[in-house]
Design a protein around this motif. Structure first.
Motif, mmCIF file in Angstrom:
data_model
loop_
_atom_site.group_PDB
_atom_site.id
_atom_site.type_symbol
_atom_site.label_atom_id
_atom_site.label_comp_id
_atom_site.label_asym_id
_atom_site.label_seq_id
_atom_site.Cartn_x
_atom_site.Cartn_y
_atom_site.Cartn_z
ATOM 1 N N LYS A 2 0.843 -1.182 0.000
ATOM 2 C CA LYS A 2 0.000 0.000 0.000
ATOM 3 C C LYS A 2 0.890 1.247 0.000
ATOM 4 O O LYS A 2 1.916 1.289 0.675
ATOM 5 N N ALA A 3 0.472 2.264 -0.761
ATOM 6 C CA ALA A 3 1.233 3.505 -0.834
ATOM 7 C C ALA A 3 0.296 4.658 -1.150
ATOM 8 O O ALA A 3 -0.726 4.476 -1.831
ATOM 9 N N VAL A 4 0.634 5.853 -0.673
ATOM 10 C CA VAL A 4 -0.177 7.043 -0.924
ATOM 11 C C VAL A 4 0.240 7.642 -2.267
ATOM 12 O O VAL A 4 1.427 7.904 -2.508
ATOM 13 N N ALA A 5 -0.749 7.865 -3.135
ATOM 14 C CA ALA A 5 -0.480 8.351 -4.482
ATOM 15 C C ALA A 5 -1.413 9.500 -4.836
ATOM 16 O O ALA A 5 -2.510 9.631 -4.288
ATOM 17 N N VAL A 6 -0.949 10.331 -5.783
ATOM 18 C CA VAL A 6 -1.757 11.412 -6.352
ATOM 19 C C VAL A 6 -1.697 11.267 -7.867
ATOM 20 O O VAL A 6 -0.610 11.282 -8.452
ATOM 21 N N ALA A 58 8.402 17.576 -11.844
ATOM 22 C CA ALA A 58 8.268 17.188 -13.252
ATOM 23 C C ALA A 58 6.940 16.476 -13.485
ATOM 24 O O ALA A 58 6.443 15.769 -12.602
ATOM 25 N N PRO A 59 6.344 16.648 -14.653
ATOM 26 C CA PRO A 59 5.085 15.959 -14.950
ATOM 27 C C PRO A 59 5.246 14.442 -14.847
ATOM 28 O O PRO A 59 6.257 13.878 -15.264
ATOM 29 N N ALA A 60 4.263 13.788 -14.252
ATOM 30 C CA ALA A 60 4.292 12.336 -14.094
ATOM 31 C C ALA A 60 2.863 11.842 -13.936
ATOM 32 O O ALA A 60 2.010 12.556 -13.388
ATOM 33 N N PRO A 61 2.565 10.628 -14.390
ATOM 34 C CA PRO A 61 1.196 10.112 -14.246
ATOM 35 C C PRO A 61 0.808 9.847 -12.803
ATOM 36 O O PRO A 61 -0.367 9.918 -12.446
ATOM 37 N N VAL A 62 1.801 9.532 -11.967
ATOM 38 C CA VAL A 62 1.547 9.281 -10.546
ATOM 39 C C VAL A 62 2.636 9.970 -9.728
ATOM 40 O O VAL A 62 3.821 9.901 -10.081
ATOM 41 N N LEU A 96 11.518 14.132 -5.491
ATOM 42 C CA LEU A 96 10.066 13.978 -5.616
ATOM 43 C C LEU A 96 9.650 12.927 -6.636
ATOM 44 O O LEU A 96 8.556 12.376 -6.553
ATOM 45 N N SER A 97 10.520 12.643 -7.601
ATOM 46 C CA SER A 97 10.160 11.654 -8.615
ATOM 47 C C SER A 97 10.346 10.221 -8.130
ATOM 48 O O SER A 97 9.928 9.275 -8.803
#
Length: 310
Positions: A2-6, A58-62, A96-97
C-alpha cells in the motif's frame, strides 16, 4: 504494498491509497519496511499542484507522497556496508520523482539514512529528518556565534522548536515568535525572549533587542515583517523562496534548501536519543486516513507532526 499516491492535483479528496509493486534496493540503496512516516506541508503543496505550478515537480502520471520515514532495513543493495537487514533507521527522501515514504516500503540511498535514535518510538523518530535537517541547516546559514541573537518565527512548530534547542546548545540567544498560549513551550525549548505573533513584530523585537537581531530564520513565512526586526548587515534565512524579502539595509537573504544528509542526521538522532532535541508528535493515524491528516495540517494549530503508521 500500500502507498499514498496522487494522480491528479486538488484537495485531500484526490489522495489515494493504492496497491503498488514492492520496490527493490539497487546499488548503494537500502529498502526500509516503514513503521512511521510523517506528514509535512510539502505533501500538501505536492498534492495541490503548487509544486508543479512552480516548476519544482516534473510531470508524471503518478506522484508518490512522503519525505520522512522511520522503520527497519529489510533489504540491502550491492555496495552498502553501513547498514544491514534488521537495523532500525530513519531517513529522508528528497527526490520527488522517487517512491514516497508514505507506503509500506521505501527505497532510499544509503547516504540518506541514519540509525534511529535509541529508545525513541518510531512515530516520534519519523518526525526528525525533514524538520531536523531544515532547522540545523537554517541555523548554520545564519553563521551566528555564541552570544549573538536570532529571531525565530513559528517557534512553536516542528522546525521552530528544534531551532530553539539547537541555538541554545550553541549559546545563541533567541527571540521566539508564536501564539500567546505557546510561551511556556518555547521557554522550555530555550527561548531567551518571547513575542506573541499578534504584536507588531519589528517594534516588539527591537524593544527586546535594541538595534535589531543579528539573524532571522523565518519558519512561519512571515516575510518582510520579520526582516524589519533584523539589524543592518544581518542575515535572513527564508524557508520558502518566493516569499524571501529583498536584502534591504545591506542585509544578506538566503534560502535554505534541505537535502538528505545521513551523516548529519546521525548526529541529530544521537541528540534526540540523549534527550537534548525534542521532535514532537501531534497524533498518529493509519495510512488510509491520510486525507484526514491533510485536512488537520491545513487547518493549523498543531504542536507536533501528524504521523502515518502503515
Amino acid at each position: 504494498m500500500k502507498a499514498v499516491a496522487v494522480r491528479r492535483f486538488g484537495g485531500p479528496e484526490v489522495l489515494e491509497v493504492v496497491d503498488a509493486p514492492v520496490p527493490e534496493a539497487g546499488p548503494g540503496q537500502v529498502r526500509v519496511r516503514v513503521a512511521a512516516a510523517a506528514v509535512n506541508r510539502i505533501d500538501l503543496s505536492t498534492r495541490s499542484g503548487a509544486l508543479s505550478e512552480a516548476g519544482l515537480l516534473a510531470p508524471a502520471p503518478v506522484v508518490w507522497l512522503g519525505w520522512d520515514v522511520a522503520g527497519q532495513v529489510d533489504q540491502v543493495g550491492p555496495g552498502v556496508d553501513r547498514f544491514a537487514a534488521g537495523d532500525q533507521v530513519i531517513g529522508l527522501r528528497d527526490v520527488l520523482s522517487a517512491g514516497g515514504a508514505q507506503a509500506e516500503y521505501v527505497v532510499l540511498d544509503d547516504r540518506a539514512v541514519a540509525p534511529a535514535p535509541v529508545g525513541v518510538p518510531a512515530a516520534r523518530a519519523a518526525t526528525l529528518p525533514l524538520a531536523g535537517l531544515t532547522a540545523d541547516r537554517s541555523l548554520a546559514l545564519t553563521g551566528l556565534r555564541a552570544g549573538q541573537t536570532l529571531l525565530v518565527t513559528g517557534a512553536a512548530g516542528g522546525v521552530g522548536g528544534l531551532l530553539l534547542e539547537l541555538a541554545a546548545m550553541r549559546g545563541v540567544r533567541t527571540v521566539a515568535v508564536a501564539g500567546t498560549d505557546d510561551e511556556p513551550l518555547v521557554r522550555d525549548l530555550g527561548a531567551t525572549w518571547f513575542v506573541p505573533r499578534t504584536r507588531r513584530l519589528a517594534e516588539a523585537v527591537r524593544r527586546e533587542v535594541p538595534g535589531g537581531v543579528d539573524a532571522v530564520v523565518d519558519a512561519a513565512v512571515v516575510g518582510v515583517a520579520a526582516h524589519e526586526a533584523l539589524r543592518p548587515e544581518g542575515t535572513f534565512v527564508a524557508l520558502v523562496a518566493p516569499f524571501a524579502p529583498p536584502p534591504l539595509r545591506a542585509t544578506r537573504v538566503v534560502v535554505q534548501e534541505v537535502f538528505a544528509d545521513g551523516a548529519r542526521l546521525t548526529e541529530l538522532a544521537a541528540l534526540v536519543g540523549a534527550g537534548r532535541l525534542s521532535p514532537r508528535v501531534a497524533d498518529t493515524l493509519p495510512l488510509d486516513q491520510v486525507g484526514v491528516a491533510h485536512d488537520r495540517l491545513a487547518a493549523g494549530g498543531l504542536r507536533g507532526r501528524l504521523v502515518l503508521t502503515p
